[in-house]
Design an enzyme around this catalytic site. Structure first.
Site, PDB file in Angstrom:
ATOM      1  N   HIS A   1       2.110   4.085  -5.803  1.00 57.32           N
ATOM      2  CA  HIS A   1       0.970   3.197  -5.527  1.00 57.32           C
ATOM      3  C   HIS A   1       0.006   3.889  -4.572  1.00 57.32           C
ATOM      4  CE1 HIS A   1       3.583   2.214  -2.123  1.00 57.32           C
ATOM      5  NE2 HIS A   1       2.606   1.549  -1.537  1.00 57.32           N
TER       6      HIS A   1
ATOM      7  N   HIS B   1      -1.313   3.412  -1.496  1.00 53.62           N
ATOM      8  CA  HIS B   1      -1.368   3.381  -0.034  1.00 53.62           C
ATOM      9  C   HIS B   1      -1.292   4.790   0.559  1.00 53.62           C
ATOM     10  CE1 HIS B   1      -0.083  -1.118   0.217  1.00 53.62           C
ATOM     11  NE2 HIS B   1      -1.378  -0.965   0.044  1.00 53.62           N
TER      12      HIS B   1
ATOM     13  N   ASP C   1       0.122   6.137   3.095  1.00 57.26           N
ATOM     14  CA  ASP C   1       1.405   6.740   3.480  1.00 57.26           C
ATOM     15  C   ASP C   1       2.213   7.205   2.259  1.00 57.26           C
ATOM     16  OD1 ASP C   1       1.791   3.865   3.022  1.00 57.26           O
ATOM     17  OD2 ASP C   1       3.840   4.135   3.768  1.00 57.26           O
ATOM     18  N   HIS C   2       1.649   7.023   1.062  1.00 58.64           N
ATOM     19  CA  HIS C   2       2.302   7.482  -0.178  1.00 58.64           C
ATOM     20  C   HIS C   2       1.505   8.571  -0.889  1.00 58.64           C
ATOM     21  CE1 HIS C   2       5.338   4.155  -0.163  1.00 58.64           C
ATOM     22  NE2 HIS C   2       4.445   3.724   0.728  1.00 58.64           N
TER      23      HIS C   2
ATOM     24  N   HIS D   1       3.456  -5.710  -4.396  1.00 60.94           N
ATOM     25  CA  HIS D   1       3.031  -5.054  -3.149  1.00 60.94           C
ATOM     26  C   HIS D   1       1.576  -4.607  -3.321  1.00 60.94           C
ATOM     27  CE1 HIS D   1       3.332  -2.606   0.477  1.00 60.94           C
ATOM     28  NE2 HIS D   1       2.984  -1.534  -0.199  1.00 60.94           N
TER      29      HIS D   1
ATOM     30  N   ASP E   1       7.325   0.871  -2.530  1.00 60.97           N
ATOM     31  CA  ASP E   1       7.411  -0.267  -1.607  1.00 60.97           C
ATOM     32  C   ASP E   1       7.641  -1.590  -2.351  1.00 60.97           C
ATOM     33  OD1 ASP E   1       6.889   1.562   0.367  1.00 60.97           O
ATOM     34  OD2 ASP E   1       4.877   0.850   0.823  1.00 60.97           O
TER      35      ASP E   1
ATOM     36  N   HIS F   1      10.890   3.491   2.468  1.00 68.24           N
ATOM     37  CA  HIS F   1      10.945   3.240   3.914  1.00 68.24           C
ATOM     38  C   HIS F   1      12.358   2.947   4.394  1.00 68.24           C
ATOM     39  CE1 HIS F   1       6.570   3.001   4.718  1.00 68.24           C
ATOM     40  NE2 HIS F   1       6.499   2.531   3.472  1.00 68.24           N
TER      41      HIS F   1
HETATM   42 FE    FE Z   1       4.607   2.406   2.326  1.00 68.80          FE
HETATM   43 ZN    ZN Z   2       2.682   0.555   0.469  1.00 74.95          ZN
END
Ligand code: FE
Ligand code: ZN
Length: 258
Positions: A53, A55, A57-58, A111, A130, A168
């Site tokens: 996805h 985001h 942090d990905h 998410h 996530d 995570h």
């Molecule tokens: Fe994340």
């Molecule tokens: Zn995420």
């Protein structure tokens, strides 16, 4: 022989490296530096990037990895992510010939709107970003409770031994909430001890398995009478309401649970 390596990043992310000792594919490289370091340490060359996805942090490391390696970037069709060369949706296959690996793609919105997961049927590995976490699930940023519940049900239908590589290390906090929701679940109490011991040894609690999640994760267990009773006792749902109301109430409760 393929294996999966955890690359810790930021506070609590895991970037997953699937490798055969020579070639590697990275899942959700939110940061390039730790990926480059791991490739160097293990003498691996990158052959593909897989994204679940959009985001940061990905996906944050994609552009710097592409400056070093000219590789295919697999990602969700329904999310705009710079660098994606193979836009995927449910039913598609992410083919990694260098690794002899084919991953099937599942749509798991909730998410985010276009979130996808990758499943390796032979190895029974699931990379789910996530969506499903050990003991919990992702927050609903772009989707509805019904979408997330449907996505989680799809993942729960995979074989029990399937290893879950989520993005995570939220496990202990998730299980503390799970215990609040379902204090009499013996499998959950036993799991909390096991996962606490892993963290005390400095080990990841991931991968989990589908079987373990089905017996301990409240977001897969919201239809259980004990959980419904708990939600009713807390005034978070009423007797006779649909199961999805319980799921939504659980997600709301978790959002503010400390
Ligand atoms: Fe994340
Ligand atoms: Zn995420």
């Amino acid at each position: 022989m393929l294996s999966v390596l955890a690359i810790p990043a930021f506070n609590d992310n895991y970037l997953w490296l699937i490798h055969d000792g020579e070639h590697a594919a990275v899942v959700d490289p939110g940061d390039a530096a730790p990926v480059l370091a791991a490739l160097e340490t293990h003498s691996l060359s990158l052959v593909a990037i897989l994204l679940t996805h959009h985001h940061a942090d990905h996906v944050g490391g994609v552009q710097s990895l592409l400056r070093r390696f000219n590789v295919q970037v697999f990602g969700p069709r329904n999310e705009p992510i710079a660098g994606v060369t193979q836009a995927l949706e449910e039913g598609d296959i992410a083919d990694l010939p260098e690794l002899g690996l084919s991953l099937s793609v599942l749509d798991v919105p909730g998410h985010t709107r276009g979130h996808i997961a990758y499943f390796a049927p032979q190895q029974r590995w699931l990379f789910c970003g996530d969506t499903l976490f050990a003991g919990g699930c992702g927050r609903l940023f772009e989707g509805t409770p019904a979408q997330m519940a449907h996505s989680l049900a799809k993942l729960a239908a995979l074989p029990d031994p399937t290893e879950i590589y989520c993005a995570h290390e939220y496990t202990l906090a998730n299980l503390r909430f799970a215990h609040e929701v379902e204090p009499d679940n013996a499998a959950l109490t036993a799991r909390i001890r096991v996962e606490q011991a892993k963290r005390e040894r400095g080990e990841p609690t991931i991968p989990s398995t589908i079987g373990l999640e089905k017996s301990t994760n409240p977001f897969l267990r919201y239809r259980e009478p004990a959980i419904r009773q708990r939600l009713i006792a807390e005034g978070r749902m009423a007797t006779g309401q649909e199961a999805i109301v319980g799921f939504a109430a659980l997600r709301e409760w978790k959002n503010t649970y400390r």
